[in-house]
Design an enzyme around this catalytic site. Sequence first.
Site, PDB file in Angstrom:
ATOM      1  NE  ARG A 182      -2.369   0.677   3.660  1.00  0.00           N
ATOM      2  CZ  ARG A 182      -1.743   1.463   4.552  1.00  0.00           C
ATOM      3  NH1 ARG A 182      -1.531   2.738   4.275  1.00  0.00           N
ATOM      4  NH2 ARG A 182      -1.334   0.970   5.697  1.00  0.00           N
ATOM      5  CE1 TYR A 188     -14.367  12.881 -17.195  1.00  0.00           C
ATOM      6  CE2 TYR A 188     -13.139  12.605 -15.161  1.00  0.00           C
ATOM      7  CZ  TYR A 188     -13.979  12.099 -16.124  1.00  0.00           C
ATOM      8  OH  TYR A 188     -14.440  10.807 -16.013  1.00  0.00           O
ATOM      9  CG  ASP A 244      -6.135  16.553 -16.067  1.00  0.00           C
ATOM     10  OD1 ASP A 244      -5.363  16.007 -16.885  1.00  0.00           O
ATOM     11  OD2 ASP A 244      -7.130  15.987 -15.590  1.00  0.00           O
ATOM     12  CE  LYS A 282      -9.365   9.026 -19.874  1.00  0.00           C
ATOM     13  NZ  LYS A 282      -9.264   8.926 -18.416  1.00  0.00           N
TER      14      LYS A 282
END
Length: 413
Positions: free
Chosen positions: A72, A126, A198, A223
Amino acid sequence: MTLTTQHSSAAWKLETHLVQDGRQRWSEGPAHVSTVQPIYASTTYLHGNMERLDQAFSSPTSGEKRSFVYARQGNPNATQLEEVLARAEGGVGAVAFGSGMAAIHAALLAAGAAPGTKILAAQDLYGQTIALLRQVFAPQGVEVVLCDLCCASAAERIRSEQPDIVFVETISNPLVKVTDLDAISTAAREVGAITLVDSTFTTPCLLRPIEHGFDLVIHSATKYLGGHGDSTGGLVVSARESLLQSLRSYASLLGAMLSPFESYLILRGVKTLALRMERHCENALRIAHFLHTHPAVARVHYPGLPEHPQHEQARRLLAPGRFGGLLSFELKQQARAAAFRFMDSLQLCAPATSLGDVHTLVSYPPISSHRDLSGAELQQAGITEGCVRLSVGIEDAEDIMQDLDQALRQAST
């Protein structure tokens, strides 16, 4: 005989860094070592003795090699991906997350989003990013102000609002507006705001926002970085060491660390990123010109077209001759039914919600990326009922155009 990580040459170009950075080689001895990093599918790691384990639990200082204790908190595959992207973006370091949204969430926290602070964000971020700001941060006492940060008066708006955080995208979704990063970062510094961008649509192959004064650069690695539609992840590259340490802490506390296998897939994609982006951009420019003259299309949004309002700005900011692989267009029939007919008629282009894959993807923003926005908000953002977003793949451009043409003709009947 020791296994060492190859040090990159300062003289290498970006394309070489993306392929070569992080490769492991024997410093001496036999050459039968994998040129590709193995997948470390391990939850825990051993350190030989308790003193070394104790040291491994400590956070590394700047320049120190990371040790791994528990999955983690990090893994070797994610770390290699982070190192490659940090170098590609020109940052002091990067942190990999399980998704782009997890990356955005952690970046906002690292930037100091807390009760009593103000975030000034672009109104055409977005859709899910806006939902995160409104549904998670605003109820906690964070003031969220949305406005047009692609316009000429954006810098003055920052100076008047005096925000603690400024959040923009390099190129907006879905209308592909180009943000003047230099003006935004200059105004933000004047008021002491931390800047987030972004950069999913541009990648370091087209633009490196840290060179334009930004503090944190966010990527949905799902992406273009991964590029093959088979992995989900996010990355945040930091220009500041203090922000980097906060990002690492939130990645662990939120349980948002990217898995070894996803890291492996995304890093594999990064090695071909420069080649793919070149083809994405070439195809997109050709298709934008094709759609611009199509009788069934009312308008094309693409910064590579001279008619685009930020065309000159795009030429200044982006790599020469490259304007990205994403565009949108508006059908002359401004109706959802016409858009649905167009989408249903496609044969090569896939009607899917993602972008940046090797194959061409088409989406309808009013029901996908911006589904949570009201009709009034869609209108304010300039997203019409006839708006279609096109993520241009690396197929032959003629084949893509033929498919778009036959679907447009059917939609207009």
